[in-house]
Design an enzyme around this catalytic site. Sequence first.
Site, PDB file in Angstrom:
ATOM      1  N   THR A   1     -31.121   7.128  60.906  1.00  0.00           N
ATOM      2  CA  THR A   1     -29.773   6.906  60.398  1.00  0.00           C
ATOM      3  C   THR A   1     -28.820   6.657  61.569  1.00  0.00           C
ATOM      4  O   THR A   1     -29.259   6.506  62.712  1.00  0.00           O
ATOM      5  CB  THR A   1     -29.354   8.071  59.460  1.00  0.00           C
ATOM      6  OG1 THR A   1     -28.106   7.744  58.869  1.00  0.00           O
ATOM      7  CG2 THR A   1     -29.237   9.407  60.183  1.00  0.00           C
TER       8      THR A   1
ATOM      9  N   SER B   1     -31.375  14.080  53.774  1.00  0.00           N
ATOM     10  CA  SER B   1     -32.775  13.639  53.761  1.00  0.00           C
ATOM     11  C   SER B   1     -33.785  14.790  53.783  1.00  0.00           C
ATOM     12  O   SER B   1     -34.776  14.740  53.040  1.00  0.00           O
ATOM     13  CB  SER B   1     -33.041  12.675  54.912  1.00  0.00           C
ATOM     14  OG  SER B   1     -32.315  11.489  54.691  1.00  0.00           O
TER      15      SER B   1
ATOM     16  N   ARG C   1     -12.596  -7.669  55.978  1.00  0.00           N
ATOM     17  CA  ARG C   1     -11.283  -7.613  56.638  1.00  0.00           C
ATOM     18  C   ARG C   1     -11.281  -8.546  57.849  1.00  0.00           C
ATOM     19  O   ARG C   1     -10.352  -9.303  58.061  1.00  0.00           O
ATOM     20  CB  ARG C   1     -11.041  -6.151  57.060  1.00  0.00           C
ATOM     21  CG  ARG C   1      -9.716  -5.838  57.626  1.00  0.00           C
ATOM     22  CD  ARG C   1      -9.586  -4.346  57.829  1.00  0.00           C
ATOM     23  NE  ARG C   1     -10.592  -3.800  58.753  1.00  0.00           N
ATOM     24  CZ  ARG C   1     -10.681  -2.545  59.099  1.00  0.00           C
ATOM     25  NH1 ARG C   1      -9.846  -1.656  58.587  1.00  0.00           N
ATOM     26  NH2 ARG C   1     -11.612  -2.123  59.931  1.00  0.00           N
TER      27      ARG C   1
ATOM     28  N   TYR D   1     -20.938   7.990  49.216  1.00  0.00           N
ATOM     29  CA  TYR D   1     -21.061   8.972  48.139  1.00  0.00           C
ATOM     30  C   TYR D   1     -20.463  10.298  48.584  1.00  0.00           C
ATOM     31  O   TYR D   1     -20.227  10.520  49.768  1.00  0.00           O
ATOM     32  CB  TYR D   1     -22.532   9.173  47.726  1.00  0.00           C
ATOM     33  CG  TYR D   1     -23.373   9.702  48.849  1.00  0.00           C
ATOM     34  CD1 TYR D   1     -24.038   8.831  49.698  1.00  0.00           C
ATOM     35  CD2 TYR D   1     -23.471  11.071  49.096  1.00  0.00           C
ATOM     36  CE1 TYR D   1     -24.776   9.309  50.768  1.00  0.00           C
ATOM     37  CE2 TYR D   1     -24.205  11.554  50.164  1.00  0.00           C
ATOM     38  CZ  TYR D   1     -24.858  10.662  50.993  1.00  0.00           C
ATOM     39  OH  TYR D   1     -25.575  11.133  52.060  1.00  0.00           O
TER      40      TYR D   1
ATOM     41  N   LYS E   1     -30.349   2.842  63.964  1.00  0.00           N
ATOM     42  CA  LYS E   1     -31.126   1.839  63.229  1.00  0.00           C
ATOM     43  C   LYS E   1     -31.455   0.605  64.082  1.00  0.00           C
ATOM     44  O   LYS E   1     -32.510   0.005  63.912  1.00  0.00           O
ATOM     45  CB  LYS E   1     -30.387   1.427  61.955  1.00  0.00           C
ATOM     46  CG  LYS E   1     -30.347   2.552  60.913  1.00  0.00           C
ATOM     47  CD  LYS E   1     -29.685   2.116  59.626  1.00  0.00           C
ATOM     48  CE  LYS E   1     -29.600   3.303  58.661  1.00  0.00           C
ATOM     49  NZ  LYS E   1     -29.061   2.940  57.356  1.00  0.00           N
TER      50      LYS E   1
ATOM     51  N   GLY F   1     -22.909   5.861  46.003  1.00  0.00           N
ATOM     52  CA  GLY F   1     -24.179   5.482  46.614  1.00  0.00           C
ATOM     53  C   GLY F   1     -25.236   6.577  46.647  1.00  0.00           C
ATOM     54  O   GLY F   1     -26.246   6.427  47.337  1.00  0.00           O
TER      55      GLY F   1
HETATM   56  P1  ATR Z   1     -21.932   0.166  58.377  1.00  0.00           P
HETATM   57  O1  ATR Z   1     -23.192   0.223  59.180  1.00  0.00           O
HETATM   58  O2  ATR Z   1     -21.651   1.389  57.556  1.00  0.00           O
HETATM   59  O3  ATR Z   1     -21.831  -1.084  57.572  1.00  0.00           O
HETATM   60  P2  ATR Z   1     -20.164  -0.920  60.379  1.00  0.00           P
HETATM   61  O4  ATR Z   1     -21.229  -1.849  60.840  1.00  0.00           O
HETATM   62  O5  ATR Z   1     -19.324  -0.221  61.397  1.00  0.00           O
HETATM   63  O6  ATR Z   1     -20.744   0.223  59.469  1.00  0.00           O
HETATM   64  O7  ATR Z   1     -19.195  -1.737  59.378  1.00  0.00           O
HETATM   65  C1  ATR Z   1     -18.113  -1.144  58.774  1.00  0.00           C
HETATM   66  C2  ATR Z   1     -17.551  -2.087  57.713  1.00  0.00           C
HETATM   67  O8  ATR Z   1     -16.510  -1.415  56.994  1.00  0.00           O
HETATM   68  C3  ATR Z   1     -16.905  -3.346  58.263  1.00  0.00           C
HETATM   69  O9  ATR Z   1     -17.041  -4.385  57.327  1.00  0.00           O
HETATM   70  C4  ATR Z   1     -15.435  -2.927  58.389  1.00  0.00           C
HETATM   71  O10 ATR Z   1     -14.528  -4.007  58.369  1.00  0.00           O
HETATM   72  P3  ATR Z   1     -14.192  -4.805  59.739  1.00  0.00           P
HETATM   73  O11 ATR Z   1     -15.414  -5.616  60.032  1.00  0.00           O
HETATM   74  O12 ATR Z   1     -13.018  -5.637  59.420  1.00  0.00           O
HETATM   75  O13 ATR Z   1     -13.938  -3.734  60.759  1.00  0.00           O
HETATM   76  C5  ATR Z   1     -15.300  -2.151  57.129  1.00  0.00           C
HETATM   77  N1  ATR Z   1     -14.174  -1.213  57.083  1.00  0.00           N
HETATM   78  C6  ATR Z   1     -14.093   0.012  57.666  1.00  0.00           C
HETATM   79  N2  ATR Z   1     -12.929   0.598  57.368  1.00  0.00           N
HETATM   80  C7  ATR Z   1     -12.244  -0.260  56.562  1.00  0.00           C
HETATM   81  C8  ATR Z   1     -10.975  -0.219  55.901  1.00  0.00           C
HETATM   82  N3  ATR Z   1     -10.166   0.827  56.000  1.00  0.00           N
HETATM   83  N4  ATR Z   1     -10.624  -1.289  55.133  1.00  0.00           N
HETATM   84  C9  ATR Z   1     -11.440  -2.347  55.017  1.00  0.00           C
HETATM   85  N5  ATR Z   1     -12.646  -2.447  55.611  1.00  0.00           N
HETATM   86  C10 ATR Z   1     -13.049  -1.415  56.384  1.00  0.00           C
END
Ligand code: ATR
Length: 271
Positions: A61, A16, A151, A214, A65, A236
Amino acid sequence: MDRYAVFGNPIGQSKSPFIHSQFALQCNQPMQYDAILAPVEGFADSWADFVASGGKGGNVTVPFKEQAFQLAEILSARAQQAGAVNTLYINNDGQLCGDNTDGIGLVADLTRLGVNLAGCTVLLLGAGGASRGAIGPLLDAGVTQLVLANRTLSKAQTIAATFDSRVLACGYTDIPVQAYPLIINATSAGLAGGRPVIDPNYLKDCQLAYDMVYGSRPTAFMQWAEQYGVVQQADGLGMLLAQAAAAFRLWRGITPDINPVMALLKQQWAT
Ligand code: ATR
């Protein structure tokens, strides 16, 4: 000189400061933009110190947030829908305003890449903060059906419940079989070099596989999509630049051109 900053923890990796300094040069705006490492539980104090020293606005960030959302006195509709704030500024009445430009940044980048979102069916993978902030702007841009696959099914269901019947929640093994011209990876799996594991048959009609993550190389999700014949893949970086451009506009009233800054960032990675 007006002061702006990005707040995060960690913050050393943030692009940023570079992006906004380039926007300031391009738009001839006398402003300073710094990176501020705030303590994990101390965003509010860090923000107060910044404002006391003349700070006019900020980007927020990970992991702040939600704390910025709590702190803001006035929230935009976008921020309310996302449950998170990525842009702060102080209005003419001295009130702290919170907005969220992540989702409109995504829509702007998809449009730049030639996607027509009107009438589009989208498969959105992941149900975290990134996903939640994207859904409203995608629907506003004309997406008619959004399948939200995660997931952990319950997280997708919780988010889908805050929208109307255009948003359908499912797990990775029961994604409805239909054509998805646009598949967006909003999981954080790419940060660790991984990708969400779904059946490659869902890529059959995909025109663009978009990863919100990204980096200097194509992500695992992009490589997988290419391997199965998806014609276009994107990471991204454009979304990062477009959300920054929207924040810059909120502060300075001018929309910068993201393309020259994208070229510079890619050049840095190439050398
Ligand atoms: P962000 O703010 O970046 O969205 P987050 O709120 O922690 O971060 O969410 C992470 C997302 O990535 C979730 O959807 C997580 O899936 P789960 O809800 O099942 O935990 C997903 N995620 C992270 N690592 C993953 C992986 N190896 N395979 C599939 N989904 C993954």
